[in-house]
Enzyme design. Structure first.
Site, PDB file in Angstrom:
ATOM      1  N   GLU A  86     -45.457 -28.027  22.854  1.00  0.00           N
ATOM      2  CA  GLU A  86     -44.657 -28.131  21.871  1.00  0.00           C
ATOM      3  C   GLU A  86     -45.207 -29.160  20.719  1.00  0.00           C
ATOM      4  O   GLU A  86     -44.661 -30.193  20.677  1.00  0.00           O
ATOM      5  CB  GLU A  86     -43.430 -28.521  22.025  1.00  0.00           C
ATOM      6  N   GLU A 135     -41.069 -22.506  29.341  1.00  0.00           N
ATOM      7  CA  GLU A 135     -39.675 -23.314  29.589  1.00  0.00           C
ATOM      8  C   GLU A 135     -38.774 -22.403  29.200  1.00  0.00           C
ATOM      9  O   GLU A 135     -38.627 -21.826  28.064  1.00  0.00           O
ATOM     10  CB  GLU A 135     -39.890 -24.671  28.878  1.00  0.00           C
ATOM     11  N   TYR A 177     -34.855 -22.210  24.504  1.00  0.00           N
ATOM     12  CA  TYR A 177     -33.554 -22.864  24.901  1.00  0.00           C
ATOM     13  C   TYR A 177     -32.202 -22.296  24.109  1.00  0.00           C
ATOM     14  O   TYR A 177     -31.354 -21.819  24.841  1.00  0.00           O
ATOM     15  CB  TYR A 177     -33.712 -24.411  24.647  1.00  0.00           C
ATOM     16  N   ASN A 212     -41.242 -21.897  24.694  1.00  0.00           N
ATOM     17  CA  ASN A 212     -40.405 -22.704  25.382  1.00  0.00           C
ATOM     18  C   ASN A 212     -39.157 -22.369  24.634  1.00  0.00           C
ATOM     19  O   ASN A 212     -38.874 -22.591  23.633  1.00  0.00           O
ATOM     20  CB  ASN A 212     -40.745 -24.258  24.859  1.00  0.00           C
ATOM     21  N   HIS A 245     -49.010 -33.430  27.207  1.00  0.00           N
ATOM     22  CA  HIS A 245     -47.376 -32.849  27.095  1.00  0.00           C
ATOM     23  C   HIS A 245     -47.015 -34.469  26.728  1.00  0.00           C
ATOM     24  O   HIS A 245     -46.193 -35.035  27.367  1.00  0.00           O
ATOM     25  CB  HIS A 245     -46.695 -32.570  28.574  1.00  0.00           C
ATOM     26  N   ARG A 257     -45.913 -25.208  36.763  1.00  0.00           N
ATOM     27  CA  ARG A 257     -46.765 -25.766  35.402  1.00  0.00           C
ATOM     28  C   ARG A 257     -46.552 -27.270  35.432  1.00  0.00           C
ATOM     29  O   ARG A 257     -45.264 -27.524  35.516  1.00  0.00           O
ATOM     30  CB  ARG A 257     -46.027 -25.043  34.283  1.00  0.00           C
TER      31      ARG A 257
HETATM   32  C1  BGC Z   1     -39.798 -29.963  26.446  1.00  0.00           C
HETATM   33  C2  BGC Z   1     -39.439 -30.868  27.758  1.00  0.00           C
HETATM   34  C3  BGC Z   1     -37.924 -31.019  27.745  1.00  0.00           C
HETATM   35  C4  BGC Z   1     -37.230 -29.895  27.490  1.00  0.00           C
HETATM   36  C5  BGC Z   1     -35.546 -30.090  27.340  1.00  0.00           C
HETATM   37  C6  BGC Z   1     -38.861 -29.073  25.892  1.00  0.00           C
HETATM   38  O1  BGC Z   1     -38.966 -29.612  24.621  1.00  0.00           O
HETATM   39  O2  BGC Z   1     -41.155 -29.532  26.517  1.00  0.00           O
HETATM   40  O3  BGC Z   1     -40.497 -31.830  27.900  1.00  0.00           O
HETATM   41  O4  BGC Z   1     -37.635 -31.919  28.879  1.00  0.00           O
HETATM   42  O5  BGC Z   1     -37.413 -29.336  26.207  1.00  0.00           O
HETATM   43  O6  BGC Z   1     -35.584 -30.972  26.263  1.00  0.00           O
END
Ligand code: BGC
Length: 450
Positions: free
Chosen positions: A163, A355, A300, A298, A118, A74
């Site tokens: 995002e 992501e 995290y 995405n 992006h 991607r």
């Molecule tokens: C974004 C990326 C970023 C990653 C880590 C996401 O919010 O799409 O561009 O590097 O998180 O922070």
């Protein structure tokens, strides 16, 4: 059980974070080129001028992807590289670069997945108000059309925006990202509406100009909240936390996904901000909500949620010493399970993880290898939870690790390493990290070894 047949296993990047060549071959300035030069924005005035020099290293980088066993990749397209004036004349050299990348991927059996936007808005468009300008969705339509006309003969998967939560939230409200504005809710909500319209018009441009039937989604982000305990009460509280609207409404899923999927803003948002909501027509909501094919997430981290007496929810503070990444983001594998369940139950759309990853203090060791057990561990834990969700029926068809290689981590510059490939920025030497070899085993077994 393994993941679905033909599961997309890949890694993700974005143009500004890896390409470099900021002043080459007719590319114009974008908002990050300018933002990085302003005082106090990025540690040590770091910037994406050279980044990973990917612009000059397509063959080498695709070869590494192949060695890692990826079946998809991607990437995003730099708007100011292919439309230096934002609209109008197309810069053929920019098109040539992406054509070469796409061809190289296909030659190596790697499915290209293309993010149209992006975060690197052409500076000339930002000077005209950027996402505050009503015309921004028409500018985006034109950009999406150029992308469709030039690349959709080979690219089948598209993400309109990456995002919007962040490029509007951080860019127009918090001010931590380009263009660094701290605006009122009225202005932020207006910019959100324009970004949503851009998404919708981007979908129309892709459907109209694509050379083949394409799959279109949007890459959304948000906190992947999960219950403290898997009890009925805590699970309900978790769902409430997803649906809630607070001061940072722009970082939540529903103000973006409800308009796109249901054609209306969430009631809670409208109730709370009715005085400052933008004026819009039903036709605009129809543009925003035309059918898409998948929702990309995405993911995290997330908050740990417990029920509270008033039948609401409470964020359960993480205890001291809770496991964290180098960026001090809590490691919360359960996010993967709960966020995919929540999004799938609510919107009933196929899901791709576009992501997921972590920053860690990686080094090249004395044996010239990069040993990053924490990344392999993170990946295993998050993917196990994703699999649990898939096993229970959530329609998940892909996982993109963030990121393919260490790169320019926005306001944190190069100090945060998210890659599966280590980049020595002084020499541009790439080293595949141990975690990428572990990822290859996961891919080879289609997730069965998890
Ligand atoms: C974004 C990326 C970023 C990653 C880590 C996401 O919010 O799409 O561009 O590097 O998180 O922070």
């Amino acid at each position: 059980m393994p993941f679905k047949k033909n599961f997309l296993w890949g890694a993700a990047t974005s143009s500004y974070q890896i390409e470099g060549a900021a002043y080459e071959d007719g590319k114009s300035l974008n908002i990050w080129d300018v933002f990085c030069r302003q005082d106090g924005k990025i540690t040590g005035y770091q910037n994406g001028d050279t980044a990973c020099d990917h612009y000059h290293r397509i063959k080498e980088d695709v070869k590494l992807m192949k060695e890692m066993g990826l079946n998809s990749y991607r990437f995003s397209v730099s708007w100011s590289r292919i439309l230096p004036d934002g609209t109008g004349a197309v810069n053929q050299k920019g098109i040539d670069f992406y054509n070469a990348l796409i061809d190289e991927l296909i030659k190596n059996g790697i499915e290209p997945l293309l993010t149209i936007y992006h975060w690197d808005l052409p500076y000339c468009l930002s000077q005209q108000g950027g996402w505050l300008n009503k015309k921004s969705s028409d500018w985006f339509y034109e950009f999406a059309k150029v992308v469709a006309v030039n690349f959709s003969d080979r690219v089948k998967y598209f993400f309109t925006l990456n995002e919007p939560e962040c490029f509007i939230g951080h860019g127009y409200s918090v001010g931590q990202h380009a263009p660094g504005y701290k605006l009122s809710d009225r202005e932020v909500l207006n910019a959100m509406h324009n970004a949503l319209l851009a998404h919708g018009k981007g979908v129309s441009a892709l459907r109209k100009y694509a050379h083949q039937p394409v799959k279109i989604g949007i890459a959304a982000c948000g906190s992947g909240n999960f219950p403290l305990q898997e009890t009925k009460e805590d699970i309900e509280a978790t769902n409430k936390s997803y649906d809630d609207i607070d001061k940072t409404y722009f970082f939540k899923f529903t103000p973006w996904l409800d308009p796109i999927i249901f054609g209306r803003y969430p009631e809670k948002l409208v109730a709370k901000y009715k005085e400052v909501m933008p004026l819009y027509s039903e036709d605009e909501m129809k543009i925003i909500s035309q059918p898409i094919d998948f929702i990309a997430l995405n993911i995290y981290r997330g908050d740990r949620i417990k029920s509270s007496e008033k039948n609401e929810y409470t964020v359960d503070k993480f205890e001291d010493g809770y496991p964290m990444t180098a960026l001090n983001w809590e490691i919360t594998p359960l996010s993967m399970y709960w966020v995919t369940k929540y999004i799938y139950n609510k919107y009933k759309m196929p899901i791709m993880i576009s992501e997921n990853g972590l920053s860690s203090r990686d080094i090249v060791s004395i044996d010239n290898k990069v040993h990053d057990p924490q990344r392999s561990d993170f990946m295993a834990r998050y993917l196990k939870e994703l699999k649990r969700s898939a096993d229970e029926g959530t329609d998940i068809f892909g996982y993109m690790h963030w990121s393919l290689m260490d790169n320019f981590e926005w306001s944190f510059g190069y100090n945060e390493r998210f890659g599966l490939i280590y980049v020595d920025y002084a020499t541009q030497k790439r080293t595949i990290k141990d975690s990428a070899y572990y990822y290859r085993q996961i891919i080879e077994s289609n997730g069965e070894i998890l």
